[in-house]
Design an enzyme around this catalytic site. Structure first.
Site, PDB file in Angstrom:
ATOM      1  N   THR A  13       0.836  -1.205   0.000  1.00 25.95           N
ATOM      2  CA  THR A  13       0.000   0.000   0.000  1.00 25.95           C
ATOM      3  C   THR A  13       0.873   1.258   0.000  1.00 25.95           C
ATOM      4  O   THR A  13       0.695   2.157  -0.825  1.00 25.95           O
ATOM      5  CB  THR A  13      -0.911  -0.005   1.257  1.00 25.95           C
ATOM      6  OG1 THR A  13      -1.680  -1.198   1.248  1.00 25.95           O
ATOM      7  CG2 THR A  13      -1.832   1.199   1.275  1.00 25.95           C
ATOM      8  N   LYS A  45       9.547  -8.876  -1.630  1.00 31.12           N
ATOM      9  CA  LYS A  45       9.805 -10.187  -1.028  1.00 31.12           C
ATOM     10  C   LYS A  45       9.472 -11.302  -2.017  1.00 31.12           C
ATOM     11  O   LYS A  45      10.174 -12.287  -2.117  1.00 31.12           O
ATOM     12  CB  LYS A  45       8.914 -10.312   0.206  1.00 31.12           C
ATOM     13  CG  LYS A  45       9.388 -11.280   1.251  1.00 31.12           C
ATOM     14  CD  LYS A  45       8.500 -11.109   2.477  1.00 31.12           C
ATOM     15  CE  LYS A  45       8.865 -12.079   3.554  1.00 31.12           C
ATOM     16  NZ  LYS A  45       8.017 -11.864   4.726  1.00 31.12           N
ATOM     17  N   LYS A 104       6.342   2.167  11.933  1.00 34.09           N
ATOM     18  CA  LYS A 104       6.355   2.660  13.330  1.00 34.09           C
ATOM     19  C   LYS A 104       6.890   1.641  14.320  1.00 34.09           C
ATOM     20  O   LYS A 104       7.526   2.008  15.308  1.00 34.09           O
ATOM     21  CB  LYS A 104       4.987   3.163  13.774  1.00 34.09           C
ATOM     22  CG  LYS A 104       3.826   2.294  13.414  1.00 34.09           C
ATOM     23  CD  LYS A 104       3.225   2.811  12.156  1.00 34.09           C
ATOM     24  CE  LYS A 104       2.674   1.756  11.279  1.00 34.09           C
ATOM     25  NZ  LYS A 104       1.281   1.915  10.944  1.00 34.09           N
ATOM     26  N   VAL A 131       3.380   8.127  12.103  1.00 30.77           N
ATOM     27  CA  VAL A 131       2.313   8.510  13.041  1.00 30.77           C
ATOM     28  C   VAL A 131       1.184   9.225  12.299  1.00 30.77           C
ATOM     29  O   VAL A 131       1.415  10.220  11.612  1.00 30.77           O
ATOM     30  CB  VAL A 131       2.854   9.449  14.152  1.00 30.77           C
ATOM     31  CG1 VAL A 131       1.738   9.822  15.127  1.00 30.77           C
ATOM     32  CG2 VAL A 131       4.011   8.809  14.904  1.00 30.77           C
ATOM     33  N   ILE A 135      -1.470  13.028   8.310  1.00 31.63           N
ATOM     34  CA  ILE A 135      -1.464  14.259   9.125  1.00 31.63           C
ATOM     35  C   ILE A 135      -0.010  14.669   9.414  1.00 31.63           C
ATOM     36  O   ILE A 135       0.763  13.857   9.925  1.00 31.63           O
ATOM     37  CB  ILE A 135      -2.182  14.041  10.476  1.00 31.63           C
ATOM     38  CG1 ILE A 135      -3.604  13.527  10.262  1.00 31.63           C
ATOM     39  CG2 ILE A 135      -2.187  15.312  11.309  1.00 31.63           C
ATOM     40  CD1 ILE A 135      -4.340  13.189  11.556  1.00 31.63           C
ATOM     41  N   ASP A 200      -0.141  -0.891  17.537  1.00 28.69           N
ATOM     42  CA  ASP A 200       0.207   0.144  16.556  1.00 28.69           C
ATOM     43  C   ASP A 200       0.094   1.540  17.183  1.00 28.69           C
ATOM     44  O   ASP A 200       1.013   2.359  17.060  1.00 28.69           O
ATOM     45  CB  ASP A 200      -0.741  -0.002  15.353  1.00 28.69           C
ATOM     46  CG  ASP A 200      -0.459   1.017  14.265  1.00 28.69           C
ATOM     47  OD1 ASP A 200       0.514   0.839  13.531  1.00 28.69           O
ATOM     48  OD2 ASP A 200      -1.228   1.995  14.167  1.00 28.69           O
ATOM     49  N   LYS A 204       3.104   4.367  18.007  1.00 25.86           N
ATOM     50  CA  LYS A 204       2.990   5.770  17.596  1.00 25.86           C
ATOM     51  C   LYS A 204       3.082   6.686  18.810  1.00 25.86           C
ATOM     52  O   LYS A 204       3.706   7.757  18.748  1.00 25.86           O
ATOM     53  CB  LYS A 204       1.667   5.984  16.856  1.00 25.86           C
ATOM     54  CG  LYS A 204       1.629   5.274  15.501  1.00 25.86           C
ATOM     55  CD  LYS A 204       0.221   5.209  14.938  1.00 25.86           C
ATOM     56  CE  LYS A 204       0.201   4.602  13.539  1.00 25.86           C
ATOM     57  NZ  LYS A 204      -1.137   4.270  13.077  1.00 25.86           N
TER      58      LYS A 204
END
Ligand code: NDP
Ligand code: HSE
Length: 407
Positions: A13, A45, A104, A131, A135, A200, A204
């Site tokens: 992605t 990979k 992260k 993070v 944004i 996750d 962050k």
């Protein structure tokens, strides 16, 4: 015209989104950097996968091929896991390349080492995409808050969790269906346990903590809870009380102690995070001069993340002096001893009519209560009653009022 040569590690992605953005925004990049940006190589990979990559680009499964490129100005890392990624980025820095990462988990573990190594090799590290997706929270903290003393950073940092909670509430999807949709949209981690169990958001939060306060708490002391205990029934009940579940990471300084939590909480519509929905993230920063700033935007997905990475590309290519390390001066919040002040809680799975641990202030339905209690008392209640789950309610609790109106 001279050229900036970039290698991309990973073509999922994030890697693909970045590759495509380099093509779609070539003119803007040339204008701002004064040079053409070219992708020289991509590390993947699985060689069998079909990919839409120009034949000029070296596609390889061997990191050594990347290191051996005749020119390598920037390495953009968008793969998963912390190893061997950390070693790859160390080698890239030692070779004299700037690095940019979206990873992260790796950066929470090894970010400090990479920043120090980069300093000795006079290269820059971009980690905006680690993070809150698109944004620009890292740049905001790094550049705009040099003089402000940060007191608290609080936010919704995992797009997948926020998306799942929103889909369960709005479209009445099951947890599994909502998670599948998050995966199909490219929001979730390769192992979505990282999203839904709060790992996750925890990573962050550690990255933000280091940036805003120049330190991290002891990782083992951080309370980390994901969203897996939130059922459709609980979301429905909360809705009847005028509340929404939000998964919030909070980093504050009380005196000398840094206090970090990553957990689902209930908020009413007066709270700034109540209206942050779907894959959106939001980060609220409190500091002494400016007061409160809330940044909101897409927290995951191909192009929002590509935006963060491409802005980092400009940042590292300009190799700004402030990239050598940011030191903030933090201010502190006066607060009662942690866990010792009373809050409102939604409790579920409590079958008894009475207890001698806490004061219940509302009975919502079978097994579900609202209590006013200290956190330590809630922990004691759940120790004594297996199956009890509880969530803090931030802000005023209006439920009794609402229930009376509904009756
Ligand atoms: P994907 O699973 O979509 O893609 C991962 C890519 O990395 C694949 O191309 C895979 O190769 C490659 N890869 C994995 N392990 C290795 C390895 N050891 N060596 C070489 N290549 C490898 O992941 P995402 O793009 O979603 O995420 C990448 C990183 O970005 C993660 O660290 C994630 O946390 C972070 N991130 C993700 C966001 C998102 O919205 N998805 C947003 C912000 C950050 P192959 O294609 O051959 O399988
Ligand atoms: N899986 C992550 C999320 C990707 O959902 O927020 C963005 O970091």
């Amino acid at each position: 015209m001279s050229v900036i040569k970039v290698a991309i590690l990973g073509f999922g992605t994030v890697g693909e989104g970045f590759y495509r953005t380099i093509q779609s925004h070539a003119e803007e990049l040339k204008a701002v950097l004064g040079k053409k940006v070219e992708v020289a190589a991509i590390l993947i990979k699985n060689k069998q996968k079909e990919r839409d990559i120009s034949s000029d680009v070296l596609v390889t499964t061997e990191f050594e091929d990347i290191l051996n490129l005749p020119q390598l100005d920037v390495v953009v890392e968008a793969i998963v896991d912390k190893d061997p990624t950390y070693i790859y980025l160390r080698k890239a820095i030692e070779r004299g390349s700037h690095i940019i990462t979206a990873n992260k988990e790796m950066f929470a573990h090894y970010g400090q080492e990479l920043l120090e190594l980069a300093k000795t090799h006079h290269v820059s590290v971009g980690y905006e995409a680690t993070v809150a997706g698109g944004i620009p929270v890292i740049q905001t903290l790094r550049q705009l808050l040099n003089v402000n003393r940060v007191q608290q950073v609080q936010g919704i940092l995992n797009g997948t969790s926020n998306f799942i909670l929103t889909e369960m509430r709005e479209k009445k999807l099951s947890f599994t269906e909502a998670l599948r949709a998050a995966q199909e949209n490219g929001y979730a981690e390769a192992d979505p346990t990282n999203d839904v169990e709060g790992f996750d958001a925890f990573y962050k939060a550690m990255i933000l903590s280091r940036l805003a306060f120049s330190e991290e708490p002891n990782w083992d002391a951080v309370e980390r809870t994901g969203i897996t205990s939130i059922t459709s029934e609980l979301i429905e009940t909360a809705g009847r009380l005028g509340l929404r579940f939000k998964h919030i990471a909070s980093i504050k300084k009380f005196g000398k102690q840094l206090k970090v939590s990553v957990e689902p909480v209930l908020v009413g519509n007066e709270h700034p995070l109540y209206h942050v929905e779907g894959v959106q993230n939001a980060v609220n920063i409190s500091s002494d001069i400016v007061g409160q700033i809330t940044l909101q935007g897409p927290g995951a997905g191909m192009f929002p993340t590509a935006s963060a990475v491409i802005e980092d590309l400009v940042y590292v290519c300009q190799n700004r002096p402030d990239s050598e390390g940011f030191q903030s001066t933090s201010d502190t919040i006066a607060s009662p001893e942690e866990g010792q002040h009373e809050e409102n809680w939604l409790i579920t799975g409590f079958k008894h009519a009475t207890n001698d641990v806490i004061k219940m202030i509302d009975h919502i339905e079978d097994g579900t209560w609202i209590a006013k209690a200290k956190k330590e008392e809630m922990k004691e209640l759940s120790r004594q009653n297996l199956g009890v789950v509880y969530f803090p309610i931030i802000g005023e609790y209006e439920g009794r009022h609402i229930l009376t109106r509904l009756a």
